[in-house]
Design an enzyme around this catalytic site. Structure first.
Site, PDB file in Angstrom:
ATOM      1  CG  ASP A 123      -0.288  -0.148   2.518  1.00  0.00           C
ATOM      2  OD1 ASP A 123       0.958  -0.132   2.541  1.00  0.00           O
ATOM      3  OD2 ASP A 123      -0.986  -0.307   3.534  1.00  0.00           O
ATOM      4  NE  ARG A 147      -4.511   1.274   2.926  1.00  0.00           N
ATOM      5  CZ  ARG A 147      -4.664  -0.046   2.845  1.00  0.00           C
ATOM      6  NH1 ARG A 147      -3.743  -0.828   3.341  1.00  0.00           N
ATOM      7  NH2 ARG A 147      -5.727  -0.558   2.269  1.00  0.00           N
ATOM      8  CE1 TYR A 173       2.815  -5.119   6.285  1.00  0.00           C
ATOM      9  CE2 TYR A 173       3.025  -2.768   6.670  1.00  0.00           C
ATOM     10  CZ  TYR A 173       2.841  -3.827   5.804  1.00  0.00           C
ATOM     11  OH  TYR A 173       2.689  -3.604   4.470  1.00  0.00           O
ATOM     12  N   PRO A 214       7.998  -6.122   4.160  1.00  0.00           N
ATOM     13  CG  PRO A 214       5.730  -6.549   4.530  1.00  0.00           C
ATOM     14  CD  PRO A 214       7.106  -7.070   4.821  1.00  0.00           C
TER      15      PRO A 214
END
Ligand code: FAD
Length: 692
Positions: free
Chosen positions: A49, A273, A281, A373
């Protein structure tokens, strides 16, 4: 029945970010290509993202502004640490993006949405002719080595047999179907199921011959395996969960990016977001393991497989991941609503030692590098791999450039992958390790060091300071090499003392000479396959020597001996492969448009003047002064040429006048081919300027 046979210039295998970026370039340049994916549908939620500054610059250069407009722009990172009394405290706040590194800041939007912007662009650029072909699997790939060595752009050395999958084959089990998740794709082990299916027949297979193949088929790349390339690197035992959901919490920084280390229960990265969603995470300290994969000691002790064996995907649920998060957040409370997506993954850092075979079959993206990530690099780096490769393929397929330019792809991108792995290795271990607690004598990781690595890594992670090695596309004379503050060798021509040759050409505001409108210089250089020579003409109105140099350039460009004429196919617009953009530093109102030589403002076939090629570094009426010369370190009484590649990287810097013109001609002579065919009409803003 005989299987269908066909040809294409480029076959792209895999329609994730890397494949879609390749397709976008090829569609823009009007190259015939196919893009296939084994899955029947695109992703709709989850996966990566984070969008880094350089990626956003590239999106803008393609006219893809949706991700920037729709995403959440991240402003601040907060670090939370154990306070030694069973609680957490905020130890630091820093800006999320390095100040001034780009006109964009890091932002977040889910990958499925980002991919949909690409799909629209590919369709519009190809006038609806190109689209992702889904439910198609490659069965075999063969390279005819003799043909592969040919310099001709008209040979098809790579043969791939494709199979149309049936609906069931193209929709794999997701391990828990109620909420979208990435458990199937995040762990190795299911790939062979595709190839075990029987029933291949002439009716559902196709023999496709291609000039080039690009394997963008993800971390478990089939293409890479067919080329016999083994990834190098290591994996760790750390397992992390990912959860996208709307939080209900009393944690005060939930709408900031946060790195939280707890004393005993692991770490969390919080990513705010779009639409109120937050991505977490979460370090999973206890992971459900497949009972059949116990370690020897667990078998001996008759214990359940808990820590080291194979992860049992079917037992990883959103509730399981949330439970781990709640412990880390203590004493704050957290619950979630509207779970959008979840997954779990194991950290591993691996790079492919080779990225091509015969310079005919390439691999890119996750097929070449895997890492954690948390630095937001997977999708960005994957797209930047093929942003590097796509225009080179276009030039070679059109017969405009020597195929040797394709050799620069591996060299330029693999070095970046190694740098990324080193950074990720450090960051992941500092993030996953148990922290050193204040006032205690333990061997935990230093959270101060974690913060420093994080902060230093931000410039690298932005993608804006990547520096490509010398090659036929990057001219870095030894005399310009100097070590920077980190001991890295950088090449800077004093004529443009703030431009590092080999890095991307940063943007600055300039005004159009014809309209006085402010523009970002980078917006005058869209990704359409052209090289640009940015002619910093200096304050030529007040400097006779600079005026003379402008006249010399004007005459040269309109002469038959000009390298631009030599390399532009007959019938194509003169600026369709190499465009000259002028940025002067005289007061805007002291110069009249028609004072500039005609070759700096070329006319089209209908005698229309091009008013968008000449800019000035001057004050605007409403947007201030861009101070472009100052930003690039160019003296207005001296000027300079800056040559910029189609992907926006600075290829070389040269002095004004005859000497500089010769240097630039030599640069292009190093790889551009004299055209043997007239230009053909192609797609959208094609490289010949012939679009309808
Ligand atoms: P991919 O996005 O993996 O695309 C590969 C494509 O190739 C897929 O569409 C696949 O269906 C197709 N394909 C594979 N094999 C074949 C074949 N043999 N034939 C035809 N088609 C094939 N990054 C983050 O930053 N944060 C995250 O939380 C995160 N989560 C992730 C979760 C999952 C499940 C996965 C797979 C990746 C995740 N990533 C995450 C990583 C990020 O998505 C990747 O780095 C990025 O998508 C890489 O792009 P790519 O195009 O190289 O590969």
């Amino acid at each position: 029945m005989v299987a269908k046979e066909s040809t294409t210039d480029v076959l792209i295998i895999g329609a994730g970010p890397a494949g879609l970026m390749t397709a976008t370039w090829l569609a823009r340049a009007g190259i015939p290509f196919r893009i296939i994916d084994k899955r029947s549908a695109k992703i709709f939620a989850g996966q990566a993202d984070g969008l880094e500054c350089r990626t956003l610059e590239v999106f803008r250069s393609f006219g893809i502004d949706g991700p920037w407009n729709e995403s959440n722009h991240m402003q601040e990172v907060c670090f939370w640490e154990p306070d030694g009394k069973g609680g957490l405290f905020r130890s630091a706040r820093i800006p999320d993006t390095v100040k001034g590194i780009s006109r964009f800041q890091q932002c977040v939007l889910h990958q499925g949405r980002i991919e949909s912007f690409f799909l629209d662009k590919i369709s519009s650029s190809s006038q609806g002719k190109a689209e992702v072909e889904r439910g198609i699997l490659p069965l075999s790939i063969d390279i005819d080595e003799k043909l592969a060595a040919s310099d001709s752009e008209d040979v098809y050395p790579v043969t791939v047999v494709l199979k149309n999958l049936d609906e069931e084959e193209a929709q794999p089990d997701q391990y828990g179907g109620k909420i979208a998740n990435g458990l199937f794709r995040q762990f190795q082990g299911d790939q062979d199921k595709y190839y075990s299916s029987e029933g291949n027949s002439a009716a559902n297979t196709e023999i496709l011959r291609a000039k080039y193949v690009v394997g963008c088929d993800g971390a478990h790349s089939w293409v890479r395996k067919q080329l016999g390339i083994e990834m190098e690197g290591e994996s760790t035992d750390y397992v992390w969960g990912v959860l996208d959901a709307v939080p209900l919490t009393n944690f005060p920084d939930i709408r900031h990016r946060c790195a939280i280390h707890s004393a005993e229960h692991g770490s969390i990265m919080v990513i705010p977001r779009e639409h109120g969603v937050v991505r977490f995470y979460i370090q999973l300290q206890e992971t459900p393991r497949d009972p059949d994969s116990k370690t020897e000691s667990e078998k001996e002790a008759g214990a359940e497989a808990t820590t080291k064996g194979r992860v049992d995907r079917s037992r990883i649920t959103p509730e399981f991941i949330l439970g781990a998060a709640q412990k880390i957040f203590e004493p704050y409370t957290i619950d979630v609503r509207d779970i959008r997506w979840y997954t779990a993954y194991q950290i591993g850092q691996r790079v492919s030692p080779s990225w091509h075979k015969n310079n005919r079959v390439f691999i890119a993206g996750d097929a070449c590098h895997t890492h954690s990530p948390k630095a937001g690099q997977g999708m960005n780096t994957s797209m930047m791999d093929t942003y590097n490769l796509g225009w080179k393929l276009a030039w070679v397929c059109k017969g405009l450039a020597d195929p040797k330019i394709l050799e620069t792809y591996e060299d330029e991108r693999r070095q970046n992958a190694y740098d990324l792995i080193n950074f990720d290795h450090k960051l992941s271990r500092l993030f996953s390790g148990k922290p050193h607690l204040p006032g205690q004598d333990d061997d935990g990781v230093s959270l101060e060091e974690f913060r420093k690595v994080f902060e230093k890594g931000k410039a690298f992670a932005s993608g804006c300071i990547i520096d490509y090695n010398p090659s036929c596309l990057e001219i870095k004379p030894a005399e310009f090499g100097k070590k920077d503050e980190f001991g890295d060798l950088k090449y800077v021509n004093p004529l443009a003392s703030k431009i590092t040759i080999g890095t991307r050409f940063d943007s600055a505001q300039v005004l159009s000479q014809s309209e006085a409108t402010p523009h970002h210089l980078a917006d005058a250089m869209p990704s359409d396959g052209r090289f640009r020579i940015v002619y910093f003409a200096g304050d030529f109105k007040n400097n006779a020597a600079l005026t003379e140099k402008m006249n010399v350039l004007g005459e040269y460009l309109s002469s038959e001996s000009s390298f631009i004429r030599k390399y532009t196919p007959s019938g194509a617009k003169i600026d369709s492969l190499i465009e000259v953009l002028t940025v002067h530093a005289s007061p805007r109102t002291s110069v009249e448009w028609f004072e500039f030589p005609q070759s700096l403002r070329p006319k089209d076939d209908c005698q229309r003047e091009d008013y968008w090629k000449i800019f000035v570094d001057d004050d605007s009426h409403h947007n201030g002064h861009g101070h472009a010369y100052e930003k690039y370190g160019i003296d207005p009484s001296v000027g300079a040429f800056v040559v910029v590649r189609p992907d926006g990287y600075v290829a070389t810097v040269a002095p004004l006048g005859k000497e500089g013109i010769e240097q630039i001609a030599k640069y292009f002579d190093g790889f551009v081919k004299v055209p043997t065919k007239p230009a053909e009409k192609v797609a959208e803003v094609d490289m010949y300027g012939l679009a309808e």
